[in-house]
Design an enzyme around this catalytic site. Sequence first.
Site, PDB file in Angstrom:
ATOM      1  N   ASP A 227      82.110 152.291  30.499  1.00  0.00           N
ATOM      2  CA  ASP A 227      81.948 151.714  29.167  1.00  0.00           C
ATOM      3  C   ASP A 227      82.563 152.554  28.064  1.00  0.00           C
ATOM      4  O   ASP A 227      82.516 152.153  26.888  1.00  0.00           O
ATOM      5  CB  ASP A 227      80.457 151.502  28.881  1.00  0.00           C
ATOM      6  CG  ASP A 227      79.852 150.436  29.784  1.00  0.00           C
ATOM      7  OD1 ASP A 227      80.548 149.436  30.059  1.00  0.00           O
ATOM      8  OD2 ASP A 227      78.698 150.607  30.219  1.00  0.00           O
TER       9      ASP A 227
ATOM     10  N   ASP B 114      83.986 142.667  33.725  1.00  0.00           N
ATOM     11  CA  ASP B 114      83.920 143.249  32.390  1.00  0.00           C
ATOM     12  C   ASP B 114      84.880 144.434  32.229  1.00  0.00           C
ATOM     13  O   ASP B 114      85.368 144.714  31.133  1.00  0.00           O
ATOM     14  CB  ASP B 114      82.512 143.757  32.070  1.00  0.00           C
ATOM     15  CG  ASP B 114      81.390 142.893  32.589  1.00  0.00           C
ATOM     16  OD1 ASP B 114      81.532 142.294  33.673  1.00  0.00           O
ATOM     17  OD2 ASP B 114      80.327 142.843  31.939  1.00  0.00           O
TER      18      ASP B 114
END
Length: 389
Positions: free
Chosen positions: A108, A165
Amino acid sequence: MAIRLVFSSFLFLCANVLAIDVMRYASVQYSILYYEFVDSEGKFYPSYGNPLELEWKSTTATSGWTSGFFPGVFWNILQYNATQESLKRAIAVTTPTAPFANATGTHDVGFVIMSGFGNAYRLLKLPEYLDVVVTGAHSLATRYSPIVRCTRSWNSAQGFLVIIDNMMNLELLFEASNQTKDQTLYNIAWQHANRTMHEHFRDDNSTYHVVEYDEKDGSVIRKYTAQGYADWSTWARGQSWSVHGFTIAYRYTKYQPFLDKAIGAANYVLTHLPSSTDLIPYWDYDAPRNSTLPYQPRDTSAAAIFASALVELSGYVTPDLRDRFLTAAKGIVDQLSSPKYMIYGDKQYKLPALLVNGTIGPYPKNPYDVSLSYGDYYLTQAVIRLAKL
């Protein structure tokens, strides 16, 4: 000087009525959140919230994958109205996230750093912001496996997990490579996109959420979902990530198969929306809506991510597709900006936010019909992109 440059670049936004409405509202709502940030001494980073409540569920600057979207909204606000105050706020909420660039335990780092420092560097071109982007890219690169030919998404004792993602985090690698001419970073990003293109998509261009690889030989162990309805279904936000991610990959590589995949994934969404007049997807395109399960929530974040991706994608395609994609993007943003999906549409709503009806997934075990920081970020990004046309 920076303010004058930004102001002159984005003055034309004032002519766009939609931009004025949404971005003025964002300025008001995020002013409230900015003072909460100040009161928390820089520790308040909104993640999601119940619109009936006053307070967001929040993280710190370095403790969650969503912490970059809060700064990202402020950079979008700066593009709409470049003032000394908007610049001060954008810098103030971005600066505390800098240590995230050193994180090697999560993929992330791309979401966090590019939403804040990536936008900051794009707009202001300050070398210290680029330094953070490059540091983050090298941190992300430590998660790459030349055997799997992907960067690891989630840490797991068994299997090498890659989620759709993660396509969004490749922007960090591509941008750092573009700025420093580091071919290794480019190759890592390209390989990840290429492997994802071949493994995450079904024949109809819908996507699996998770692909588990054998780290020893790179073979696929299984394909499944962690946030969608079922392993065989198409999680709406994941599909939006795929459109956005492959559009970004094409931006940097000009590799035609990446563009083709972005187009295919976008066309899947356009043919699976609830109706031609209802463009906000349910949280999963295959979740049943029947007498047993009469209610399935929407996911406005999936819609916002998709709309923003469509605007950029429209710049890379043939005129007929451009018209189709822009019409869809404008229609989605119009609906998202309506009282049905904006927080001002219900007098009972108290949360300082923009969008409601976001779903974290999977429903009903996780929060739904909530505000999501990434929904607000990608809505404002979509509005800014449309205003630039």
